[in-house]
Motif scaffolding. Structure first.
Motif, PDB file in Angstrom:
ATOM      1  N   LYS A  13       0.686  -1.244   0.046  1.00  0.00           N
ATOM      2  CA  LYS A  13      -0.159  -0.476   0.244  1.00  0.00           C
ATOM      3  C   LYS A  13       0.989   1.421   0.340  1.00  0.00           C
ATOM      4  CE  LYS A  13      -4.330  -1.190   2.129  1.00  0.00           C
ATOM      5  NZ  LYS A  13      -4.958  -2.077   3.744  1.00  0.00           N
ATOM      6  N   GLU A  38       0.876   4.404  -2.926  1.00  0.00           N
ATOM      7  CA  GLU A  38       0.359   5.390  -2.775  1.00  0.00           C
ATOM      8  C   GLU A  38       1.051   6.641  -3.094  1.00  0.00           C
ATOM      9  OE1 GLU A  38      -2.338   6.662  -1.514  1.00  0.00           O
ATOM     10  OE2 GLU A  38      -3.429   4.629  -1.638  1.00  0.00           O
ATOM     11  N   SER A  55       1.065   6.554  -6.750  1.00  0.00           N
ATOM     12  CA  SER A  55      -0.225   8.018  -7.701  1.00  0.00           C
ATOM     13  C   SER A  55       0.432   8.952  -7.193  1.00  0.00           C
ATOM     14  CB  SER A  55      -1.146   7.432  -6.234  1.00  0.00           C
ATOM     15  OG  SER A  55      -2.084   7.744  -5.917  1.00  0.00           O
ATOM     16  N   ASN A  81      -7.564  -5.159  -4.267  1.00  0.00           N
ATOM     17  CA  ASN A  81      -8.006  -3.911  -3.754  1.00  0.00           C
ATOM     18  C   ASN A  81      -8.256  -3.088  -4.974  1.00  0.00           C
ATOM     19  OD1 ASN A  81      -7.129  -4.309  -0.645  1.00  0.00           O
ATOM     20  ND2 ASN A  81      -5.250  -5.460  -1.041  1.00  0.00           N
ATOM     21  N   LYS A  82      -9.407  -2.963  -5.281  1.00  0.00           N
ATOM     22  CA  LYS A  82      -9.750  -2.320  -6.291  1.00  0.00           C
ATOM     23  C   LYS A  82      -9.579  -1.355  -6.168  1.00  0.00           C
ATOM     24  CE  LYS A  82     -12.983  -5.653  -7.565  1.00  0.00           C
ATOM     25  NZ  LYS A  82     -12.411  -6.374  -7.658  1.00  0.00           N
ATOM     26  N   THR A  83      -9.489   0.145  -5.486  1.00  0.00           N
ATOM     27  CA  THR A  83      -9.528   1.020  -5.336  1.00  0.00           C
ATOM     28  C   THR A  83      -7.701   1.210  -6.007  1.00  0.00           C
ATOM     29  OG1 THR A  83      -8.236   1.064  -3.011  1.00  0.00           O
ATOM     30  CG2 THR A  83     -10.588   1.149  -3.341  1.00  0.00           C
ATOM     31  N   TYR A  84      -7.084   0.014  -6.423  1.00  0.00           N
ATOM     32  CA  TYR A  84      -5.247   0.704  -6.540  1.00  0.00           C
ATOM     33  C   TYR A  84      -5.887   0.453  -8.301  1.00  0.00           C
ATOM     34  CZ  TYR A  84      -4.306   1.091  -2.162  1.00  0.00           C
ATOM     35  OH  TYR A  84      -3.998   1.234  -0.712  1.00  0.00           O
ATOM     36  N   SER A 139      -7.092   1.889 -10.567  1.00  0.00           N
ATOM     37  CA  SER A 139      -7.111   3.380 -11.376  1.00  0.00           C
ATOM     38  C   SER A 139      -5.428   3.765 -11.234  1.00  0.00           C
ATOM     39  CB  SER A 139      -7.924   3.939 -10.604  1.00  0.00           C
ATOM     40  OG  SER A 139      -6.348   4.699  -9.577  1.00  0.00           O
TER      41      SER A 139
END
Length: 97
Positions: free
Chosen positions: A57, A61, A64, A84-87, A89
């Motif tokens: 993570k 981050e 990102s 972890n679908k949030t990543y 993107s």
């Protein structure tokens, strides 16, 4: 949750963190605004799921914030992004996990 102090070792092309006196690292290669996460190395004494996930993570981050796209070629990191679908993107257009 443990806090990860992340260091980007550009000379060795790896993200590093020390915990319990051991070095955990994620090796990478950069090409055209994409960062390929090629290898995850966690020493045996740090080999616990919570530490591994927090380390990944922290690296994602960091990537990102740098506005780079990520291509996880390491099976462990690809699995983390898949879970972890949030990543998702962060993936380049056309890359599916």
């Amino acid at each position: 949750m443990c806090t990860i102090e992340l260091h980007n070792n550009e000379f060795l092309r790896q993200f590093e963190t020390f915990a319990n006196g051991s070095l955990a690292r994620i090796e990478y290669a950069v090409q055209e605004r994409k960062i390929f996460l090629t290898k995850l190395v966690i020493p045996g004494d740090l080999n616990d799921t919570e530490f591994e996930e927090n380390f990944i993570k922290s690296v994602l981050e960091f990537i990102s914030e740098k506005k780079l796209r990520v291509v996880p070629t390491s099976p462990e990191i690809a699995g983390f992004v898949r879970r972890n679908k949030t990543y998702k993107s962060l993936l380049p257009v056309g890359i599916k996990l």
